[in-house]
Write a protein that holds these residues in place. Sequence first.
Motif, PDB file in Angstrom:
ATOM      1  N   ASN A 198     102.236 121.327   4.382  1.00  0.00           N
ATOM      2  CA  ASN A 198     102.100 122.675   3.827  1.00  0.00           C
ATOM      3  C   ASN A 198     102.785 122.799   2.481  1.00  0.00           C
ATOM      4  O   ASN A 198     102.440 123.658   1.672  1.00  0.00           O
ATOM      5  CB  ASN A 198     102.698 123.694   4.807  1.00  0.00           C
ATOM      6  N   SER A 213     100.710 129.666   2.546  1.00  0.00           N
ATOM      7  CA  SER A 213     100.084 128.928   3.653  1.00  0.00           C
ATOM      8  C   SER A 213      98.645 128.538   3.334  1.00  0.00           C
ATOM      9  O   SER A 213      97.741 128.710   4.147  1.00  0.00           O
ATOM     10  CB  SER A 213     100.134 129.748   4.960  1.00  0.00           C
ATOM     11  N   ARG A 216      96.253 126.452   5.737  1.00  0.00           N
ATOM     12  CA  ARG A 216      95.481 126.930   6.876  1.00  0.00           C
ATOM     13  C   ARG A 216      93.983 126.978   6.596  1.00  0.00           C
ATOM     14  O   ARG A 216      93.171 127.122   7.517  1.00  0.00           O
ATOM     15  CB  ARG A 216      95.990 128.305   7.318  1.00  0.00           C
ATOM     16  N   MET A 225      96.533 124.678  13.489  1.00  0.00           N
ATOM     17  CA  MET A 225      96.462 126.123  13.255  1.00  0.00           C
ATOM     18  C   MET A 225      95.966 126.849  14.502  1.00  0.00           C
ATOM     19  O   MET A 225      96.397 127.975  14.789  1.00  0.00           O
ATOM     20  CB  MET A 225      95.570 126.429  12.060  1.00  0.00           C
ATOM     21  N   LEU A 228      98.958 127.327  16.642  1.00  0.00           N
ATOM     22  CA  LEU A 228      99.861 128.369  16.122  1.00  0.00           C
ATOM     23  C   LEU A 228      99.243 129.759  16.204  1.00  0.00           C
ATOM     24  O   LEU A 228      99.960 130.761  16.096  1.00  0.00           O
ATOM     25  CB  LEU A 228     100.240 128.046  14.680  1.00  0.00           C
ATOM     26  N   GLU A 229      97.936 129.824  16.380  1.00  0.00           N
ATOM     27  CA  GLU A 229      97.299 131.130  16.544  1.00  0.00           C
ATOM     28  C   GLU A 229      97.835 131.833  17.793  1.00  0.00           C
ATOM     29  O   GLU A 229      97.887 133.069  17.853  1.00  0.00           O
ATOM     30  CB  GLU A 229      95.781 130.961  16.631  1.00  0.00           C
ATOM     31  N   LYS A 232     100.767 133.646  16.454  1.00  0.00           N
ATOM     32  CA  LYS A 232     100.386 134.729  15.554  1.00  0.00           C
ATOM     33  C   LYS A 232      99.849 135.939  16.304  1.00  0.00           C
ATOM     34  O   LYS A 232     100.172 137.087  15.964  1.00  0.00           O
ATOM     35  CB  LYS A 232      99.341 134.214  14.560  1.00  0.00           C
ATOM     36  N   SER A 239     103.944 136.294   9.007  1.00  0.00           N
ATOM     37  CA  SER A 239     102.914 135.608   8.233  1.00  0.00           C
ATOM     38  C   SER A 239     102.679 134.207   8.785  1.00  0.00           C
ATOM     39  O   SER A 239     103.563 133.609   9.411  1.00  0.00           O
ATOM     40  CB  SER A 239     103.320 135.516   6.762  1.00  0.00           C
ATOM     41  N   TYR A 240     101.474 133.690   8.555  1.00  0.00           N
ATOM     42  CA  TYR A 240     101.202 132.304   8.936  1.00  0.00           C
ATOM     43  C   TYR A 240     102.174 131.372   8.204  1.00  0.00           C
ATOM     44  O   TYR A 240     102.622 130.366   8.764  1.00  0.00           O
ATOM     45  CB  TYR A 240      99.770 131.917   8.571  1.00  0.00           C
ATOM     46  N   ILE A 244     104.421 128.684  10.161  1.00  0.00           N
ATOM     47  CA  ILE A 244     104.280 127.237   9.946  1.00  0.00           C
ATOM     48  C   ILE A 244     105.627 126.607   9.644  1.00  0.00           C
ATOM     49  O   ILE A 244     105.985 125.564  10.201  1.00  0.00           O
ATOM     50  CB  ILE A 244     103.285 126.968   8.800  1.00  0.00           C
ATOM     51  N   ASP A 268     100.893 135.400   3.010  1.00  0.00           N
ATOM     52  CA  ASP A 268      99.709 134.557   3.157  1.00  0.00           C
ATOM     53  C   ASP A 268      98.724 134.795   2.026  1.00  0.00           C
ATOM     54  O   ASP A 268      98.424 135.945   1.678  1.00  0.00           O
ATOM     55  CB  ASP A 268      99.013 134.844   4.489  1.00  0.00           C
TER      56      ASP A 268
END
Length: 433
Positions: A198, A213, A216, A225, A228-229, A232, A239-240, A244, A268
């Motif tokens: 990243n 990010s 993504r 991703m 990680l959703e 989220k 924020s993503y 991350i 993001d």
Amino acid sequence: MGMNDTETVALIGGGHAFGKAHGACDSPPCGTGDMQGKGPNTFTSGFEGAWTQIPTTWSNLFFTNLFEFEWDLIEGPGGEHQWTPQAKNLQENAPDIFMLTSDLALRHDEKYRAISESYKNDLSYLDEQFMHSWYKLTTQDMGPLGDGVPPAQAFQSPLPAATSSELPDFIPVRAKLQSLIDEKPQYRALFVDLSHNNFGCCCTDYDGGCNGSFIRFEEEHKESMDILEKVKVNNPEASYADIIVLAGQVALEDAGSDPIAFCGGRVDALEKTDRTLEPVVYDTRIDTTSIVKDRMAVKGLTPHQGVALEGKPTGSQALNNQFFVDLMAASESGEQGSFTDEQFALVQDDKLKAIVESYATNEEEFKKEFVSGWSYLMNADRFDGPRINACDGVNTVTLQQKQGDETSGSIMQKMAGISAMLTTVATIAVFSS
């Protein structure tokens, strides 16, 4: 340089509106006495001549000359091949100007020719395009410039403003990340690699970084991703970009890392940009060790930080110094084994090898430098104006603390905050040396 065709042609022709190239002789220093290497005896590139008849005045004469003369290839006084104009007729002499082969390419390439002709026919159009191209050329490596400057341009990959002045609660974010790793320890490597990638390209030129990010949007990281959703969806205010970075931190600490300071507040990006993830392509003639050193320098890492980060854990492995123990053993045997060319290059250079050896015998030192380098990468693009980092001395709470408990969470995070400050000081010292 990230320029499109219009910008490229504007910078070449506009840049060659002024001054001249210097190649007064083929065996510098040129001239003798007090004027040796000065004035008409100057030698720099080895090419000799001015591109226009009025090299101290702004004009589009470069483009006029490009099309109005035919050009002969000669060897200039500096020994380099360059082009000289033919006289238009017997009644007049050709002007004392020259062109480079790369200049003439603007005339013979179909796309560049059309752009060059537009600049030849319209000085005001050249004025406008050169102005914007020059601003891009001279500011794209400066990061946010603060007040009193033009608003962020597209080439600066601007990010949206934060939706709130208050940070979200990162304690449940961290808790969910930890539960995912507890369920599947192999997620540690996914999270570490995602956080590391990243960072993107390079940060010494303020391009790339974790804020935004952008990663993504990349199809190759869809699996990570998607995992990680799950974080989220239960923490939409985070924020993503922050998720991350925190995922990598939780994974590393779970693997045995020293405490790492977390600095929340990233935002993001709204769309993909190609600028942040373009790989650096090196000339195949450059040796691997030089490439490894350059990558460290471009990222703004010290050699100790750069070498330490090569020891990041893979799979469900713990973070320890075994990588360096094995690398030293490979060096002593002369067998590269399963190490990549970049990894084995660490023991092909005396200075880098000394660092590898120190980590192989001192795990504590390795972990300290690892955290230092990792923290720098995660926060390098958290700008607060062009010279201040918003994460200096900051450590956002991510662990639930019991009332009055100063023995675990709060002390660990305070120690990590101190580590983050020392990282910044060390990096500034390296840049200043």
